[in-house]
Design a protein around this motif. Structure first.
Motif, PDB file in Angstrom:
ATOM      1  N   ASN A 161       0.798  -1.358  -0.008  1.00  0.00           N
ATOM      2  CA  ASN A 161      -0.033   0.012   0.009  1.00  0.00           C
ATOM      3  C   ASN A 161       0.717   1.365   0.004  1.00  0.00           C
ATOM      4  O   ASN A 161       0.137   2.406   0.147  1.00  0.00           O
ATOM      5  CB  ASN A 161      -1.004   0.157   1.201  1.00  0.00           C
ATOM      6  N   LEU A 162       2.157   1.372  -0.046  1.00  0.00           N
ATOM      7  CA  LEU A 162       3.062   2.348  -0.278  1.00  0.00           C
ATOM      8  C   LEU A 162       3.287   2.785  -1.504  1.00  0.00           C
ATOM      9  O   LEU A 162       3.476   2.028  -2.124  1.00  0.00           O
ATOM     10  CB  LEU A 162       4.258   2.272   0.661  1.00  0.00           C
ATOM     11  N   ASP A 163       3.214   4.139  -1.718  1.00  0.00           N
ATOM     12  CA  ASP A 163       3.532   4.557  -3.109  1.00  0.00           C
ATOM     13  C   ASP A 163       5.290   4.759  -3.227  1.00  0.00           C
ATOM     14  O   ASP A 163       5.809   4.626  -1.871  1.00  0.00           O
ATOM     15  CB  ASP A 163       2.819   6.038  -3.417  1.00  0.00           C
ATOM     16  N   VAL A 164       5.754   5.535  -4.111  1.00  0.00           N
ATOM     17  CA  VAL A 164       7.042   5.737  -4.206  1.00  0.00           C
ATOM     18  C   VAL A 164       7.849   6.486  -2.933  1.00  0.00           C
ATOM     19  O   VAL A 164       8.777   5.968  -2.355  1.00  0.00           O
ATOM     20  CB  VAL A 164       7.502   6.425  -5.552  1.00  0.00           C
ATOM     21  N   ARG A 165       7.016   7.595  -2.746  1.00  0.00           N
ATOM     22  CA  ARG A 165       7.586   7.973  -1.661  1.00  0.00           C
ATOM     23  C   ARG A 165       7.395   7.321  -0.243  1.00  0.00           C
ATOM     24  O   ARG A 165       8.497   7.590   0.444  1.00  0.00           O
ATOM     25  CB  ARG A 165       6.538   9.437  -1.352  1.00  0.00           C
ATOM     26  N   GLY A 166       6.340   6.628  -0.259  1.00  0.00           N
ATOM     27  CA  GLY A 166       6.198   5.698   0.928  1.00  0.00           C
ATOM     28  C   GLY A 166       7.335   4.649   1.021  1.00  0.00           C
ATOM     29  O   GLY A 166       7.993   4.333   2.031  1.00  0.00           O
ATOM     30  N   VAL A 167       7.838   4.056   0.002  1.00  0.00           N
ATOM     31  CA  VAL A 167       8.772   3.009  -0.029  1.00  0.00           C
ATOM     32  C   VAL A 167      10.133   3.614   0.233  1.00  0.00           C
ATOM     33  O   VAL A 167      10.854   3.073   0.925  1.00  0.00           O
ATOM     34  CB  VAL A 167       8.984   2.460  -1.599  1.00  0.00           C
ATOM     35  N   ASN A 168      10.509   4.699  -0.337  1.00  0.00           N
ATOM     36  CA  ASN A 168      11.570   5.536   0.083  1.00  0.00           C
ATOM     37  C   ASN A 168      11.591   6.002   1.448  1.00  0.00           C
ATOM     38  O   ASN A 168      12.778   5.694   2.205  1.00  0.00           O
ATOM     39  CB  ASN A 168      11.935   6.831  -0.729  1.00  0.00           C
ATOM     40  N   TRP A 169      10.680   6.104   2.355  1.00  0.00           N
ATOM     41  CA  TRP A 169      10.268   6.667   3.512  1.00  0.00           C
ATOM     42  C   TRP A 169      10.636   5.399   4.271  1.00  0.00           C
ATOM     43  O   TRP A 169      11.418   5.376   5.194  1.00  0.00           O
ATOM     44  CB  TRP A 169       9.058   7.079   3.802  1.00  0.00           C
TER      45      TRP A 169
END
Ligand code: ATP
Length: 211
Positions: A161-169
């Motif tokens: 459920n994480l977007d690109v920003r979330g994956v990097n976070w």
């Protein structure tokens, strides 16, 4: 500081052996990935490790500072993030953080405001969790694992459920807060675990025993 030892661990549901003869040691501070195709048994393995479900055979021993931890005390050492773990939907974000950190210590120096900022959820502090998006819920589940002063972190599909920003976070948070923790990650997505020291394919514990 926590290490885990599995001796001949095995799990069966009805007539299906999910894994068998697992004898492994996860040293303190290690970063371990558990991989395998859908339905191979990664989540079942993690549930056994966390004490959510019992093994069918064998034994798991947890040691903290050279002392064996009893089953009753074990939950204090552990945080778990997984798709099947529910958040309390009626709580607001701040209420949930207050509730969680009644039972677990925060890492030193962290305040509620700082945690909200780190999860980039400040604007939602008084929103009920039921109105969170799936990505916001995922950041919250992971955030309480990162920010708890617990030496063992178990993560099942951490970037779902994480977007690109979330994956990097997530990758950033693992670097910042994961160093001091023994971390076990169930995943099919290499990005989630390419920093791990060891990868264990749960399928090896089927084929080897010709299940
Ligand atoms: N409580 C249960 N009772 C019976 N069978 C179960 C139970 N829980 C899991 N299983 C079965 O165990 C097998 C392994 O499931 P598990 O969820 O551990 O796999 P997984 O590798 O995590 O899969 P995915 O990658 O799809 O999340 C599946 O065949 C599943 O149907």
């Amino acid at each position: 500081m926590i290490s885990i030892q599995l001796d001949q661990a095995a799990k069966r549901f009805q007539y299906d052996w999910i894994f068998k003869n697992v004898s492994l040691v996860f040293p303190s501070h290690s970063k371990i990935a558990i991989t395998g195709s859908n339905g191979s048994g990664k989540s079942s393995f993690l549930k056994c490790l966390s004490g959510l479900i019992p093994l069918t055979e064998g034994k798991i021993t947890y040691q903290a500072n050279d002392r064996t931890i009893t089953e009753e005390d074990f939950y204090q050492y552990l945080t778990l993030s997984a798709p099947y773990l529910e958040l309390p939907e009626e709580f607001t974000l701040v209420e949930f953080l207050d509730f969680h950190f009644k039972f677990k210590n925060k890492l030193e120096g962290l305040t509620t405001e700082k945690m909200l900022e780190l999860m980039y959820l400040q604007e939602h502090k008084n929103k009920q969790i039921q109105f969170f998006s799936s990505g916001m819920k995922q950041r919250l589940k992971l955030g309480v694992c990162f920010f708890s002063d617990s030496p063992l972190m178990l993560l099942d599909e951490p970037t779902s459920n994480l977007d690109v920003r979330g994956v990097n976070w997530y990758l950033d948070m693992v670097k910042k807060f994961g160093l001091q923790k023994t971390t076990i990650i169930c995943s099919n997505d290499e990005r989630e675990y390419n920093f791990c020291d060891q990868t264990i394919s749960i399928e090896d514990y089927k084929l080897k025993n010709q299940l």
